[in-house]
Scaffold this motif. Sequence first.
Motif, PDB file in Angstrom:
ATOM      1  N   ARG A  54       0.800  -1.228   0.000  1.00 27.38           N
ATOM      2  CA  ARG A  54       0.000   0.000   0.000  1.00 27.38           C
ATOM      3  C   ARG A  54       0.835   1.283   0.000  1.00 27.38           C
ATOM      4  O   ARG A  54       0.307   2.370   0.147  1.00 27.38           O
ATOM      5  CB  ARG A  54      -0.921   0.025   1.231  1.00 27.38           C
ATOM      6  N   SER A 104      -1.961  -3.540  -6.894  1.00 31.21           N
ATOM      7  CA  SER A 104      -2.251  -2.596  -5.822  1.00 31.21           C
ATOM      8  C   SER A 104      -2.337  -1.169  -6.317  1.00 31.21           C
ATOM      9  O   SER A 104      -3.148  -0.383  -5.825  1.00 31.21           O
ATOM     10  CB  SER A 104      -1.189  -2.691  -4.727  1.00 31.21           C
ATOM     11  N   TYR A 156      -5.954  -0.111  -5.236  1.00 34.33           N
ATOM     12  CA  TYR A 156      -5.982   0.597  -3.961  1.00 34.33           C
ATOM     13  C   TYR A 156      -5.425   2.024  -3.999  1.00 34.33           C
ATOM     14  O   TYR A 156      -5.814   2.856  -3.190  1.00 34.33           O
ATOM     15  CB  TYR A 156      -5.199  -0.193  -2.902  1.00 34.33           C
ATOM     16  N   GLY A 159      -2.667  -0.056   8.942  1.00 30.99           N
ATOM     17  CA  GLY A 159      -2.191  -0.699   7.720  1.00 30.99           C
ATOM     18  C   GLY A 159      -1.076  -1.693   7.958  1.00 30.99           C
ATOM     19  O   GLY A 159      -0.849  -2.588   7.143  1.00 30.99           O
TER      20      GLY A 159
END
Length: 469
Positions: free
Chosen positions: A24, A55, A59, A284
């Motif tokens: 992330r 990702s 995201y 996270g």
Amino acid sequence: MIKQSVGITETVLRDGQQSLIATRMPISDMLPILDKMDQAGYHALEVWGGATFDSCLRYLNEDPWERLRLIRKHAPNTKLQMLLRGQNILGYKNYADDVVETFVQKSLENGIDIIRMFDALNDTRNLRTALAATKKYGGHAQMTISYTTSEFHTIPYYVKLAKEMETMGADSLCIKDMAGILTPQRAYDLVSELKATLSIPIEIHTHATSGIADMTYIKAIEAGADIIDTASSPFAGGTSQPATESMLVALKDLGYQVTVDSTSAAEIAEYFAPIRDRFRNDGGLNPKVMDVQPKSLRYQVPGGMLSNLLAQLKDQGQEALYEQVLDEVPKVRADLGYPPLVTPLSQMVGTQSLMNVMSGERYKLIPNEIKDYVRGQYGRPPVAIDPAIVHKIIGDEQPITTRPADGIAPQLPAFEDAIKDYAHSMEDVLIYGLFPDQGRDFLGRREDRFYDVPVQNIKLSFATDKTTN
């Protein structure tokens, strides 16, 4: 006596952050430190591939190709490395040869120097196209052994596999220990045999999951390993790699030569520390991924697979079955011909083990992916599957014996036609081809103000894999 020089591949921008924060980290966190990293003296920076592409789209609302170009711009002097899942590219199924070749070509054109390619089954047929394309377009082809253990996975087995890879044209070889189960003595013995047989450099990749990774690296280097993978300390340890700074201290103390500047490595770690703290504070970075998990040595499974199994059981209110499921994993793996537990096989074996235990009957419920695996659609199992197991899973069907991609017609023309309203380049076409739903959404948001909404408001249902690569 002056000992050999040991190269350091820094993984914080790819596997380090993939293993700990599920990939992330946005490009905005990377750009300010890239100039410093470019001057630090690393053998290579691992920056792309694995789960990063997915990702970025799913995201982070980033163009993965633009991320690569930006990293290349800010790190012009250091080799950039990516991880490629062979014929799976960056996904979970086989793609046609035209897609694989074009993806490799564009990866190299956009800034990659080294392509580390692996196949989940160590089926070299699934690496041929990626290898040929890497060589054709001027890249460094690092072929990879997906390391696992069983009575069949002996040192002679791995030496034979490595020699085949060298003969195929590999520029270097990586021993990829995704589960952190390569023990120190085994590493010493394996690398010793490989160095006696091969003429290409050998790189070692492991994870700190089981608590023995640092020792494994030292013994591998004693046997002659040329390069190791480490992560800047804020994103090291746990299910990531050993810490760069710590390994530098140990190697220098033991008399090995290293090209990475220790002061620069410390400054890089200082930069990433508050980024790690931000992820820790917002949830996270799950503290569990930092746990030492010696059980991974017993069950021979990646740490991320252990945590994923536990999460699935919690969702079903069946946490009490955790040990039973773990006991089932090696049995299912044996039934299926001892595949290495790396993406996508780790997820598949874990799911089948879960179904076997929860249903109360082995193979009463069988995922389609397991059926396709037994049909030969993923490649050749390391060990032939017992005919009784084959019949139990796919009945009277006969598994294919050819290379799986031989049965896939060219796909690029259909991809180009399907996304022609939004794609401006072949890179855009590949975004769509690899991840159709996420790719169309991303390219649509880029083109149409109607879709220009904050990425956090988009409902997401797929959890990007962490430590199984």
